[in-house]
Motif scaffolding. Structure first.
Motif, PDB file in Angstrom:
ATOM      1  N   ASP A 336       5.049   3.262   1.698  1.00 14.35           N
ATOM      2  CA  ASP A 336       3.826   3.032   0.929  1.00 14.35           C
ATOM      3  C   ASP A 336       4.110   2.205  -0.318  1.00 14.35           C
ATOM      4  OD1 ASP A 336       2.237   4.418   2.687  1.00 14.35           O
ATOM      5  OD2 ASP A 336       2.298   6.299   1.581  1.00 14.35           O
ATOM      6  N   ASP A 339       4.550  -1.350   0.821  1.00 10.60           N
ATOM      7  CA  ASP A 339       3.273  -1.949   1.221  1.00 10.60           C
ATOM      8  C   ASP A 339       2.418  -2.306   0.003  1.00 10.60           C
ATOM      9  OD1 ASP A 339       4.019  -1.667   3.833  1.00 10.60           O
ATOM     10  OD2 ASP A 339       2.801   0.118   4.222  1.00 10.60           O
ATOM     11  N   TYR A 366      -2.532   4.954  -1.863  1.00  9.80           N
ATOM     12  CA  TYR A 366      -1.435   4.925  -0.893  1.00  9.80           C
ATOM     13  C   TYR A 366      -0.778   6.296  -0.752  1.00  9.80           C
ATOM     14  CZ  TYR A 366      -1.534  -0.163  -0.484  1.00  9.80           C
ATOM     15  OH  TYR A 366      -1.916  -1.455  -0.227  1.00  9.80           O
TER      16      TYR A 366
END
Length: 441
Positions: A336, A339, A366
């Motif tokens: 996460d 990302d 996230y």
């Protein structure tokens, strides 16, 4: 016309390396979005960690089966690609097996490469079976659905194809050597590819040359593709494992870092010469943000951790919270973070070098609060990681933000902290009554 292949090869090489350099620049920019942190201490220990963990794979072999297979793929893939140097020289200057002048040593090199290529093929097949047929639990967790699952398999396919192209190229080359074809001088030992030579015995020299050249071009093109694919893949750890283990945490795993601003405030409270009621000076710096709610608040080492994550799942499989059904997965924390960092990086690119608030952050968008508070801070994930990634540091920084910036700790934790403040202990008992239990019959 005889130089056309050389020009095409040079253009392919320049394009492939140029794109890779561009990706490295993007990667460096994203990592340096994090806060600065001093990692200049204990240089000798850092070099030792890098040598033992990244190069020596010492933490990988803790799980013997997966560890040894990974070592085979790692060593095989790296050593076999030493041949890339010969391919590059041959491609630029139009030569063929330029290092054949090394004689017996060259025979040894090619033979070793082939044996390693065979071992890589076997290891890749075993890895594929573990992922797709045996379906080990750590490979079928919720965060491994979609692209992460496809990426893991795609890497295996690429490695398998590259090794098969290498062996096919050598087998066709050996057959052309035996037929006395022009430019194909006797060179190299081929203990593996010689086994598949009978498949090509009925082919003419023209077709054999076409096969050998096709495998040669596809092999080098595949290597350049793989090099540039690394940025978009979990296999970026091939490159980043070295700096990540070098900059890894050296202090004891149970030792947490105090906030400098809080430490200063406590020292002022303990100093009788300081007026605790005095107003702050006009030129006093604005207090720093406590903890982290987005990637900008994390250190660049933590962001490097996120990009280095191998998604192997060892951290999650060792996590006691995850094993008891909690939502927390240390692997997902790192995925996460990466990302979100990629999203921030694209935001900067779209806005020509400037980040514009997109209304999102790492916390809540996230990583959920449920995940953060499920952590027992036991450091099992840190101990398990084969490349010195520290998911716990991100979890603790985000918890710190929740407690110190939003006063959003769970009620049980708030009760405990209130008891410590009022009673000097986590329990809701007055200090005078603390020993009453001993008087009970």
């Amino acid at each position: 016309m005889q130089y056309v292949p050389n020009i095409i090869f040079l253009a392919l090489l320049v394009f492939g390396i140029g794109f890779f350099v561009k990706n490295v620049g993007r990667l460096r920019r994203n990592i340096l979005l994090g806060k600065d942190v001093d990692v200049s201490d204990n240089i000798s220990q850092r070099w030792k960690n890098m040598a033992m963990i990244a190069l020596g794979q010492s933490k990988m072999v803790v799980r013997p089966v997966a560890g040894m297979l990974h070592v085979i793929v790692y060593i095989g893939f790296i050593i076999i690609n030493i041949e890339v140097l010969e391919i590059v020289i041959d491609g630029i200057f139009g030569t063929h097996r330029i290092f054949a002048v090394l004689g017996t040593f060259y025979d040894f090199l090619i033979g070793s490469f082939e044996l390693l290529a065979l071992l890589v093929v076997v290891a890749v097949v075993v890895f594929w079976i573990r992922r797709n047929i045996v379906r080990l639990r750590r490979f079928i967790k919720p965060e491994m659905k979609g692209w992460p699952q496809k990426d893991g398999n795609l890497i295996l396919y690429i490695e398998l194809i590259l090794m098969l192209l290498f062996l096919t190229m050598n087998a066709a080359d050996l057959q052309l050597q035996q037929q006395g074809a022009e430019h194909y001088v006797r060179a190299g030992a081929f203990p593996v590819s010689s086994i598949i030579v009978p498949l090509f015995e009925s082919m003419s020299q023209t077709h054999l040359t076409l096969l050998e050249r096709t495998a040669w071009w596809l092999h080098i093109s595949g290597i350049l593709f793989f090099l540039n694919y690394l940025y978009y893949s979990k296999h970026l750890h091939i490159l980043l494992a070295f700096p990540n283990t070098y900059y890894g945490k050296l202090t004891p795993k149970g030792q947490f870092q105090n906030l400098e601003s809080v430490t200063k405030e406590v020292r002022m409270m303990m100093d009788p010469s300081v007026d605790s009621f005095a107003a702050p000076a006009e030129d006093a710096p604005i207090p720093e943000k406590f903890g982290a709610s987005d990637v900008h608040d994390l250190s660049w080492v933590q962001l490097l951790n996120a990009y280095t994550c191998t998604e192997c799942g060892r951290c999650t499989s060792e996590c006691p919270a995850n094993r008891t059904g909690k939502k927390l997965s240390p692997r997902k924390i790192m995925m996460d973070t990466r990302d979100r960092l990629e999203e921030v990086g694209k935001n900067i690119e779209v806005n020509k070098g400037e980040y514009k608030d997109d209304g999102k952050q790492l916390l809540d968008d996230y990583i959920s609060r449920e995940e953060l508070w499920a952590c027992t801070s036991c450091n099992a994930c840190v101990e398990a990681c084969p490349v010195s990634i520290d998911p716990l540091s991100i979890i603790m920084d985000m918890r710190q933000y929740l407690v110190m910036e939003q006063s959003a700790a769970p009620s049980d934790l708030n009760n405990m902290m209130g008891n410590i403040e009022n009673n000097g202990a986590p329990w809701p008992f007055n200090q005078m009554d603390r020993l009453n239990w001993g008087q009970e019959s």
